[in-house]
Design a protein around this motif. Structure first.
Motif, short mmCIF file in Angstrom:
data_model
loop_
_atom_site.label_atom_id
_atom_site.label_comp_id
_atom_site.label_asym_id
_atom_site.label_seq_id
_atom_site.Cartn_x
_atom_site.Cartn_y
_atom_site.Cartn_z
N ASN A 18 0.83 -1.20 0.00
CA ASN A 18 0.00 0.00 0.00
C ASN A 18 0.87 1.25 0.00
OD1 ASN A 18 1.01 0.08 2.56
ND2 ASN A 18 -0.85 -0.66 3.52
N CYS A 19 0.24 2.39 0.28
CA CYS A 19 0.97 3.66 0.21
C CYS A 19 2.20 3.65 1.10
CB CYS A 19 0.04 4.81 0.62
SG CYS A 19 -0.65 4.65 2.29
N SER A 20 2.05 3.12 2.31
CA SER A 20 3.15 3.17 3.26
C SER A 20 4.30 2.26 2.86
CB SER A 20 2.65 2.75 4.64
OG SER A 20 1.69 3.66 5.07
N TYR A 21 3.94 1.12 2.28
CA TYR A 21 4.95 0.17 1.85
C TYR A 21 5.83 0.80 0.77
CZ TYR A 21 6.97 -4.04 -0.19
OH TYR A 21 7.82 -4.99 -0.66
N HIS A 22 5.19 1.47 -0.18
CA HIS A 22 5.96 2.04 -1.27
C HIS A 22 6.78 3.25 -0.84
CE1 HIS A 22 4.94 -0.64 -4.47
NE2 HIS A 22 3.68 -0.62 -4.09
N LEU A 40 13.54 -1.30 5.91
CA LEU A 40 12.24 -0.98 6.50
C LEU A 40 11.18 -2.02 6.15
CD1 LEU A 40 12.42 2.77 5.60
CD2 LEU A 40 12.44 1.90 7.93
N ARG A 41 11.36 -2.68 5.01
CA ARG A 41 10.28 -3.53 4.51
C ARG A 41 10.35 -4.97 5.00
NH1 ARG A 41 10.66 -3.17 -1.59
NH2 ARG A 41 12.86 -3.24 -1.02
N ASP A 70 1.49 2.01 11.75
CA ASP A 70 2.63 1.21 12.20
C ASP A 70 3.92 1.65 11.53
OD1 ASP A 70 0.84 -0.20 13.63
OD2 ASP A 70 0.92 -2.03 12.44
N THR A 71 3.82 2.07 10.25
CA THR A 71 5.05 2.44 9.56
C THR A 71 5.66 3.69 10.18
OG1 THR A 71 3.97 3.79 7.87
CG2 THR A 71 4.23 1.45 7.40
N PRO A 90 0.20 8.85 15.71
CA PRO A 90 0.00 7.41 15.61
C PRO A 90 1.14 6.60 16.21
CG PRO A 90 0.57 8.35 13.49
CD PRO A 90 0.28 9.49 14.41
N HIS A 91 2.31 7.21 16.36
CA HIS A 91 3.43 6.38 16.81
C HIS A 91 3.35 6.05 18.30
CE1 HIS A 91 5.35 10.18 18.13
NE2 HIS A 91 6.01 9.41 18.96
N VAL A 92 2.42 6.68 19.03
CA VAL A 92 2.26 6.30 20.43
C VAL A 92 1.18 5.24 20.61
CG1 VAL A 92 3.05 8.55 21.26
CG2 VAL A 92 0.60 8.14 20.97
#
Lengths: 678, 159
Positions: free
Chosen positions: A274-278, A292-293, A303-304, A420-422
């Motif tokens: 998805n967007c985050s993966y790319h 990272l992947r 999560d990313t 989101p990172h918390v």
């Protein structure tokens, strides 16, 4: 003359005739072969960077395959599966002059199409400029000069419950030119998205197609203000900006590669590609030492963001950009009693004269109030929740505002949502033990993503839940059977408070399977038969009695898994505007439920249902009461209901203990569970 | 209603000249991707409509995001201002009434004005005149006039 020497003669003849003309061609061919040989001895295609540039991944059988799904991204016909061939083809293509085919004005020479591949090959094989084909890449150069990238940020757009595409949040990449005269919002942002047509896409279709790569995904580039307007103003989503500590050269490499991606499309998979993966892929090109992947099977945008934070020294700054709605809430929480009362009165019927004709009052900050009301008008309009005549009122208030000269402190607000990172991890494992009217049980469950109602809300939308592909299975001690307790392809619950700012609809949608309990049919018939047998065959009486005893002992009820589809709509209530944490929420809803199990109620039954939720939230403690009542009796089968009460204690965001009780028709249970999230 | 709107916008978009090759770089603009607008979102349609209606012979390759990759030249600047104003009209209106704000500052820099404070002050003073026709284009035209002729702004703005 034998054939062989004959052909050699021909070649010699041709060469002596045309050799003078084609000598340059011959040398460049020789050079190409020479460089290809050099690449071969260096095993250059195995270099991680080449693998990254072509987006190759290893299949389970150990073969390479590129994630790119368009042939235009490769220079070799076998490029998608063969990094080595692709490298040789690239060397050849970059060194071979080519002119545009007629009528193809958008044609670009491969060296212009893939500038980063070219740059890297040149560096690795120490090829002088003169050995490459002479090409004019002004289009790329202009583009690159316009972006002039020096730094990068990852942007996270928070969850948006009103669009199926946005329930996981979204990430994009921002390129910063470092030009002090170019304002932040005029910089460019890179977006990777699935091309679904929102006009015809409903949540279920989108989810299912999105799971199986049913949409092509492509990269695009927009001025950042376009994205701010889209997320902050139109969809009212908070943005979080994570500034990356990348060197200028790293950012420039990544940007050159971004140009190459213009020729690529990828199948879009909701949960992994998805967007985050790319964006991960892009950042890895910037800094190949980052891996990272290489993680979980699922890539959830929130999560990313954590993953970036975990890389030592990668994120150097975090900034919050509140949405229109959050800005309003921020201001409301800074109002005194008088101001809030006046605000509520104006918003009730749009009567701004309460403010504009008011005698000066030291307790009322007129500018502050005007700005809050203006924002609120805009918000309501974006929500499609403002009467036509308010447009005029809005204009009048703007004019009034432009004549005000008093100032107020327009800063020092605290964020309305948390970064989101918390938040807790999006995947979960449920482990439960319990007791029920059908005996004791142990259970386990799994959630692919993302957040359930008993979870801690930090980093997520409060009072919401999105279960994407989750299931719970149990082993009941009495029946000695494994039972599928529940399964959700997707389950969404959004409880947005109703208030003077917006009459937000709360909703609940579930698709998958649930469980209910029925009286066994077989038992009655067995008993009747045995009673007859006792009368007709007295000689077997002792055996018959023994069987009868057995029948009455065996359980009368059984737990059945049903196919389930349901939805409810309604309103939620919460004291949203006061300072301090929001502890309680109540919601009342109504809708319908479809149930099918093939064993009882043999036809699928669609029945109205009513539902209510009550939530008490005390940070590490939370209690949720939910009630659902299904009126199946319109079909002559008994009504059903589900009352659940749950208490949760969070030892840590990712470790929870829960005590839960559930009551359904013919069935009660209590359970204790430990939830691990990652 | 929303759906009808979205569909009609989408149709308007498909019919827009963005899909017609321009003399410069064609529909592909000069950069990423080959299709101009691939995400079909309302905001992008706003841009499409803007470009469609107002920018003469400008192909705005959204996929390039950089306005046909031209960074200099008068028309280029104008197109950039125009798209910015169309996209942010509501915000600008509000920030002009207030006399300050992030979008107003960005707009000031697009207009070549280095002193955002003065820009905001003038904008607030002239608010009712600037926005009386309630369209992005008339507002932009009036603002350009101010930048060129207002004695407070002439010093700090370069056209």
């Amino acid at each position: 003359m034998p054939a062989k020497s004959y052909s050699l003669f021909i070649i010699f003849f041709l060469y002596s005739t045309f050799g003078t003309f084609s000598s340059s061609y011959a040398t460049s061919t020789e050079k190409i072969i020479e460089y290809q040989k050099l690449a071969e001895t260096k095993k250059l295609w195995e270099d991680r960077y080449w693998i990254l540039l072509l987006h190759y991944t290893k299949t389970t059988f150990g073969n390479w395959v590129s994630e790119a799904d368009s042939s235009t991204f490769f220079l070799s016909g076998e490029g998608q599966k063969n990094p080595e061939e692709e490298l040789y083809s690239a060397i050849q293509a970059f060194m071979t002059p080519e002119s545009p085919p007629p009528g193809e004005e958008n044609w670009m020479h491969p060296a212009c199409k893939f500038p980063e591949r070219k740059r890297w090959i040149q560096e690795k094989l120490s090829i002088p400029d003169s050995d490459f084909a002479k090409v004019d890449c002004s289009r790329f150069e202009k583009w690159f000069a316009t972006l002039n990238p020096k730094g990068a940020k990852i942007i996270f757009a928070s969850y948006y419950m009103n669009a199926p595409a946005s329930i996981f949040g979204h990430t994009l990449l921002k390129l910063d030119s470092g030009d002090p005269n170019r304002k932040e919002i005029l910089e460019y942002s890179v977006n990777y998205a699935a091309n679904a047509d929102p006009a015809t896409t409903n949540a279920i279709v989108y989810s299912i197609l999105g799971l199986f790569g049913g949409y092509p995904g492509t990269f695009s580039l927009f001025p950042y203000y376009v994205k701010i307007s889209e997320y902050n103003d139109i969809e009212s989503r908070d943005l979080w900006e994570y500034e990356l500590d990348l060197k200028e050269e790293e950012v420039r490499r990544m940007t050159r590669h971004l140009w190459e991606l213009g020729a690529a499309s990828f199948d879009y998979y909701f949960l992994d590609e998805n967007c985050s993966y790319h964006l991960f892929s892009l950042i890895e090109v910037a800094r190949p030492s980052l891996h990272l992947r290489d993680k979980a099977p699922f890539v959830i945008p929130g999560d990313t963001v954590k993953k970036y934070i975990e890389q030592a020294g990668l994120v150097k700054d975090i900034k919050y950009r509140p949405s229109l709605h959050s800005k309003i809430i921020q201001k409301l929480r800074k109002m005194n009693e008088d101001e809030r009362e006046l605000y509520e009165n104006v918003m009730n019927n749009g009567n701004i004269s309460l403010l504009t004709n008011k005698e000066p009052d030291p307790k009322i900050r007129t500018s502050f109030l005007s700005d809050t009301i203006l924002d609120s008008f805009r918000y309501k309009k974006a929500e499609g929740d403002s009467p036509k005549e308010w447009d005029q009122t809005y204009k009048q208030l703007l004019l009034f505002r432009s004549k005000l000269t008093d100032h107020y402190e327009d800063s020092g607000y605290s964020p309305i949502t948390q970064s989101p990172h918390v938040g807790h991890g999006s995947s979960a494992l449920y482990n439960e033990v319990g007791t029920s009217s059908l005996g004791n049980f142990v259970g386990f469950g799994y959630r692919a993503a993302v957040h359930d109602l008993l979870n801690t809300d930090q980093g997520y939308i409060p009072n919401s839940s999105v279960d994407y592909f989750s299931l719970k299975a149990r082993y009941y001690q009495d029946s000695k059977k494994l039972h599928l307790e529940e399964f959700h392809i997707i389950r969404m619950l959004s409880l947005t408070p109703y208030n003077s700012l917006g009459r937000s609809i709360s909703y609940f949608v579930d698709s998958g399977a649930d469980s209910s309990v029925y009286k066994k049919k077989g038992n009655e018939e067995d008993r009747k038969l045995l009673e007859w047998q006792a009368l007709l065959r007295p000689e077997d009486l002792s055996y018959t009695l023994y069987r009868l005893d057995d029948v009455s002992k065996s359980e009368k009820y059984e737990r059945v898994t049903n196919a389930n589809l349901e939805t409810t709509f309604g309103y939620s209530f919460q004291d949203q505007f006061s300072e301090g944490p929001k502890r309680f929420l109540f919601s009342a809803q109504a809708g319908a439920k479809v149930r099918y199990n093939g064993k009882y109620d043999t036809n699928a039954v669609v029945a109205p249902q009513i539902a209510a939720y009550w939530i008490a939230n005390f940070d590490s403690f939370k209690a949720v009461l939910s009630l659902h009542y299904y009126t199946f009796s319109i079909y002559g089968v008994p009504d059903d209901y589900k009352a659940q009460l749950g208490f949760r204690y969070a030892i840590h965001a990712n470790h929870e203990l829960r005590l839960e009780a559930k009551a359904q028709r013919n069935y009660n249970e209590a359970s204790f569970s430990y939830v691990y999230q990652f | 209603m929303k759906r009808i709107l979205a569909v009609s916008l989408f149709l308007a978009l498909v019919a827009s000249p963005l899909y017609v090759a321009s003399a410069k770089h064609g529909a592909a603009g000069c950069g990423l991707g080959s299709i101009v607008i691939t995400e079909n979102k309302k905001v992008h349609q706003v841009i499409a409509a803007t470009v469609n209606g107002t920018v003469l012979n400008q192909s705005f390759g959204i996929s390039t995001g950089t306005l046909g990759c031209e960074t200099s030249g008068f028309t280029q600047k104008q197109a950039e201002q125009q798209i910015f104003v169309h996209m942010n009209f509501q915000s600008l209106e509000q920030e002009f009434a207030k006399g300050s704000g992030e979008k107003m500052e960005a707009f000031a820099s697009l207009m070549g004005c280095s002193d955002a404070g003065t820009f905001g002050k003038v904008g607030k003073e002239k608010f009712s005149a600037l926005f009386d026709q309630n369209t992005p284009d008339s507002f932009l035209e009036k603002m350009r006039f101010e930048v060129a002729n207002n004695s407070d702004l002439v010093g700090s703005c370069k056209i």
